[in-house]
Design a protein around this motif. Structure first.
Motif, mmCIF file in Angstrom:
data_model
loop_
_atom_site.group_PDB
_atom_site.id
_atom_site.type_symbol
_atom_site.label_atom_id
_atom_site.label_comp_id
_atom_site.label_asym_id
_atom_site.label_seq_id
_atom_site.Cartn_x
_atom_site.Cartn_y
_atom_site.Cartn_z
ATOM 1 N N VAL A 116 0.866 -1.182 0.000
ATOM 2 C CA VAL A 116 0.000 0.000 0.000
ATOM 3 C C VAL A 116 0.904 1.234 0.000
ATOM 4 N N ALA A 117 0.629 2.167 -0.917
ATOM 5 C CA ALA A 117 1.470 3.361 -1.082
ATOM 6 C C ALA A 117 0.694 4.615 -0.716
ATOM 7 N N ARG A 171 -9.500 3.038 -3.654
ATOM 8 C CA ARG A 171 -10.738 3.816 -3.643
ATOM 9 C C ARG A 171 -11.828 3.136 -4.466
ATOM 10 N N SER A 172 -11.473 2.615 -5.627
ATOM 11 C CA SER A 172 -12.459 1.920 -6.462
ATOM 12 C C SER A 172 -12.968 0.671 -5.772
ATOM 13 N N THR A 173 -12.066 -0.083 -5.143
ATOM 14 C CA THR A 173 -12.460 -1.303 -4.437
ATOM 15 C C THR A 173 -13.378 -0.980 -3.267
ATOM 16 N N LYS A 174 -13.046 0.055 -2.531
ATOM 17 C CA LYS A 174 -13.897 0.474 -1.410
ATOM 18 C C LYS A 174 -15.289 0.859 -1.893
ATOM 19 N N GLY A 175 -15.364 1.632 -2.973
ATOM 20 C CA GLY A 175 -16.660 2.049 -3.502
ATOM 21 C C GLY A 175 -17.498 0.865 -3.950
ATOM 22 N N LEU A 176 -16.862 -0.114 -4.585
ATOM 23 C CA LEU A 176 -17.585 -1.287 -5.059
ATOM 24 C C LEU A 176 -18.127 -2.108 -3.890
ATOM 25 N N LEU A 197 -7.572 -1.101 6.026
ATOM 26 C CA LEU A 197 -8.784 -0.911 5.240
ATOM 27 C C LEU A 197 -8.866 -1.953 4.129
ATOM 28 N N LEU A 198 -7.754 -2.188 3.455
ATOM 29 C CA LEU A 198 -7.714 -3.196 2.396
ATOM 30 C C LEU A 198 -8.072 -4.573 2.952
ATOM 31 N N GLU A 205 -11.786 -9.118 3.154
ATOM 32 C CA GLU A 205 -12.587 -10.031 3.971
ATOM 33 C C GLU A 205 -14.058 -9.956 3.571
ATOM 34 N N ALA A 206 -14.544 -8.745 3.335
ATOM 35 C CA ALA A 206 -15.946 -8.591 2.926
ATOM 36 C C ALA A 206 -16.211 -9.278 1.593
#
Length: 230
Positions: free
Chosen positions: A8-9, A138-143, A175-176, A181-182
């Motif tokens: 993660v960067a 960000r895209s993964t979180k939104g999805l 967060l990742l 996990e979800a």
């Protein structure tokens, strides 16, 4: 959840464009599994930026300077005052070597910023950014939030400081982990669709019908003679 490894960067900069002057860069390599997040390695560097020749051709914006004026003292200290500091060239070559020994996907919190800025800096220093490893947090979180609105995401840890690059990267690693996990624990819904075989009308003699009937029981996909002729 199968153990997986990731990077993660996070960057702190003086602009919001990929050409931004880089103040600090923090990357963290982690393993994510059912046991949680295990930190494998950290890479954190402060960069020289005081003079134009420190990062020639890179950009600053007035809005970003104003934004920095509203941040906490610890974050400002890390971004602007903490030493030692490296040249852009030395920092990017150091990062390239670190990425070689940690060959994992590289997540940035926005497909158009962290990774894009590092790619721009790599190109400026004669290096090739491993773009095929780019991932967008960000895209993964939104999805995930769209598909599972009730998913619980971790708060920013109290022992870390927001807008300190390496601390932001660590928070985003947690967060990742929650997002993965979800995804892996989402229920699988099986749907069965019955598609009947089409009926094909044929004109056969009575003898031909008897021959077909004697071959095998009729099932899906079997040709059913209709309108046999005597």
């Amino acid at each position: 959840m199968k153990p997986t490894r990731h990077i993660v960067a996070d960057l702190e900069t003086l602009d919001t464009q990929p050409s931004a002057v880089i103040l600090t860069a923090g990357l963290i390599a982690v393993e994510i599994s059912d046991a949680g997040v295990t930190v494998l390695s950290r890479w954190y560097r402060h960069l020289e930026f005081f003079f134009q020749q420190d990062q020639p051709g890179r950009t600053q914006s007035e809005n970003t300077w104003e934004w920095w004026g509203k941040q906490s003292d610890p974050a400002i200290w890390q971004a602007f005052e903490q030493r030692p500091r490296l040249s852009l060239w030395l920092a990017m070559h150091s990062l390239a070597a670190w990425l070689e020994i940690h060959p994992y996907p590289i997540w940035g919190n926005g497909s158009d910023f962290d990774n894009a800025t590092l790619q721009d800096a790599f190109k400026q220093c004669g290096l090739r950014w491993p773009y095929w490893r780019n991932r967008c947090l960000r895209s993964t979180k939104g999805l995930v939030q769209q598909l599972a609105p009730d998913v619980k995401l971790p708060e920013f840890p109290e022992h870390l400081t927001p807008h300190v690059a390496i601390d932001d990267a660590e928070h985003e690693a947690y967060l990742l982990a929650a997002l993965l996990e979800a995804i892996t624990r989402a229920p699988v819904v099986e749907t069965h669709i019955h598609i009947p075989a089409p009926l094909i009308e044929l004109s056969l003699t009575a003898d031909q019908v008897e021959e077909l009937m004697a071959l095998a029981p009729f099932g899906a996909g079997t040709l059913i003679p209709i309108g046999a002729q005597s």
